[in-house]
Design a protein around this motif. Sequence first.
Motif, mmCIF file in Angstrom:
data_model
loop_
_atom_site.group_PDB
_atom_site.id
_atom_site.type_symbol
_atom_site.label_atom_id
_atom_site.label_comp_id
_atom_site.label_asym_id
_atom_site.label_seq_id
_atom_site.Cartn_x
_atom_site.Cartn_y
_atom_site.Cartn_z
ATOM 1 N N LYS A 328 0.833 -1.203 0.000
ATOM 2 C CA LYS A 328 0.000 0.000 0.000
ATOM 3 C C LYS A 328 0.871 1.258 0.000
ATOM 4 O O LYS A 328 0.570 2.237 -0.686
ATOM 5 C CB LYS A 328 -0.924 -0.001 1.220
ATOM 6 N N ALA A 329 1.967 1.219 0.769
ATOM 7 C CA ALA A 329 2.895 2.363 0.791
ATOM 8 C C ALA A 329 3.516 2.573 -0.586
ATOM 9 O O ALA A 329 3.691 3.710 -1.041
ATOM 10 C CB ALA A 329 3.988 2.120 1.837
ATOM 11 N N LEU A 330 3.827 1.474 -1.251
ATOM 12 C CA LEU A 330 4.399 1.551 -2.592
ATOM 13 C C LEU A 330 3.413 2.207 -3.559
ATOM 14 O O LEU A 330 3.793 3.056 -4.380
ATOM 15 C CB LEU A 330 4.759 0.143 -3.066
ATOM 16 N N ARG A 331 2.152 1.850 -3.440
ATOM 17 C CA ARG A 331 1.132 2.446 -4.322
ATOM 18 C C ARG A 331 0.972 3.941 -4.041
ATOM 19 O O ARG A 331 0.779 4.738 -4.965
ATOM 20 C CB ARG A 331 -0.204 1.718 -4.129
ATOM 21 N N ILE A 332 1.040 4.315 -2.765
ATOM 22 C CA ILE A 332 0.946 5.733 -2.412
ATOM 23 C C ILE A 332 2.068 6.525 -3.082
ATOM 24 O O ILE A 332 1.855 7.596 -3.656
ATOM 25 C CB ILE A 332 0.986 5.917 -0.877
ATOM 26 N N LEU A 333 3.297 5.977 -3.017
ATOM 27 C CA LEU A 333 4.437 6.675 -3.616
ATOM 28 C C LEU A 333 4.319 6.734 -5.135
ATOM 29 O O LEU A 333 4.666 7.746 -5.759
ATOM 30 C CB LEU A 333 5.740 5.972 -3.239
ATOM 31 N N MET A 334 3.829 5.672 -5.754
ATOM 32 C CA MET A 334 3.664 5.669 -7.208
ATOM 33 C C MET A 334 2.604 6.693 -7.629
ATOM 34 O O MET A 334 2.776 7.414 -8.610
ATOM 35 C CB MET A 334 3.296 4.268 -7.686
ATOM 36 N N ASP A 335 1.515 6.777 -6.862
ATOM 37 C CA ASP A 335 0.488 7.789 -7.147
ATOM 38 C C ASP A 335 1.042 9.197 -6.960
ATOM 39 O O ASP A 335 0.768 10.111 -7.749
ATOM 40 C CB ASP A 335 -0.731 7.583 -6.227
#
Length: 501
Positions: A328-335
């Motif tokens: 989820k943290a990875l997705r936040i950074l990608m967004d």
Amino acid sequence: MSYLALYRAWRPRCFSEVVGQEQTVIALRNAIRTGRISHAYLFSGPRGTGKTSIAKIIAKAVNCESLEDGEPCNQCSSCIDINHGNFMDVIEIDAASNRGIDEIRDLREKIRVLPAQGKTKVYIIDEVHMLTMEAFNALLKTIEEPPESVIFILATTEPQKIPATIRSRCQSYQFRRLTAGEITNRLEEVARDGGMNIDQDALEIISRRANGGLRDALGMLDQVYSFKGENISRGDILDVLGLVDDRYLARLMEAVFSRDTAEIINMLGTALNEGKEASQLARETALYIRDLLLFSAVGREGEFGVAGPESYPFMEKRKDLSRDKLLKALRILMDTGEKLKFSEGQRFLLEIGFLEMAALFASPAEARANTDQKAPISKSSMEKKENKEKEVKNEARDLLWGKILSGVKEKKIPTHALLSQGKLLGMKDDVIYIGYKKGYKFHKEKMEEKANREILAEVLQDIAGKLVEVEFIFLDDDQYNDIIVKKAIELFGAEVVEIKD
């Protein structure tokens, strides 16, 4: 003699000099040695992995006057001319700028002419996926049955965009990313030859950040060498390339895991004040989280993107973190990285992204306490929040549209006049959508013409830093039958796509 960039000076001149790609090299060398050369090849794989270099080695081999064991001699006149780019029968075509049916028709006419200088004409078409469908169709019969004296070598980074009818007529070779070890070994060789005194960990940083592309690695080394000279340290690599080291990333993520808001804001501010790019920080941190996920699975044996030995103790400490939360943290950074492309509020967006990540790692008790303390959100508050988000998106889109129009106007005012009647709808998967009201059919059709489309493509590439495709959409206020319009509505929402008077 003028200076040659390292990636050009160290381009392999025969199969034995190619780094990696062992299976491809062995297969092609055996084919040349035994005379079983195909009329068309398709080379696909990431950038900087040797596709064009091997294509040129094949071109030399089929024209070499002293071929030995499948290897070009690099001594005869044909080999020398090909190495210098002066050989008339090796034709390199950039499909990104020669993508239309007219260019392919011209190519088909020239193919009929016999080789002028060597034994075989070799056409190397780079980024072949950029050809239009009409151009592919025009090329189809020629690739299937070219003259005996012609070989096609198609190279692409996106093989999924090549029509199956083209792929089925070629021998296909998939080029893999090089390992960090393979890149480091070649960089050590280059450094020794150039008299550079460079730290081993500095070479390893370059190898990890090259993402499997030797050309990118040599380009980075060349950039640092030009600035720092022969003595190059780890710090020089980080300073010149604008990177942050793994120790900084480990400490930054420790602050995130500990939910230390003050430390997060302070560390981000320090990096930005030192000239680091917000988008680069987001990308590097995303790579660190990826490395942490890999570390939790395979330990220190993994091939990491940014993590080095000095960050291993931090990763060891956190290897039992929830993988679901890390994803989820990875997705936040990608967004966050996507938002940073089209916003001027770089620091604010970056801080919000990191604070959102920190909230993920709150303990269950903290999460319950925060939930209990929250006041009920009224419907009007939700609407205000949604409206605010829409305003931010619209501002970012309007800002990007203004840049596009300004860039086009600098190149050609009539094209600007045609484009300005449209409206930027949004961007998805390297495709930008521009809509026209139903009364501007003429403007839309003129923008779809080759000359105007190429001007817009140049501006978009300057802004985005990469090739971007364009879809022009004719909008009807009451009707959405067009497939492209439906796709745009699906991606961006009806309130964005529908253009009302």
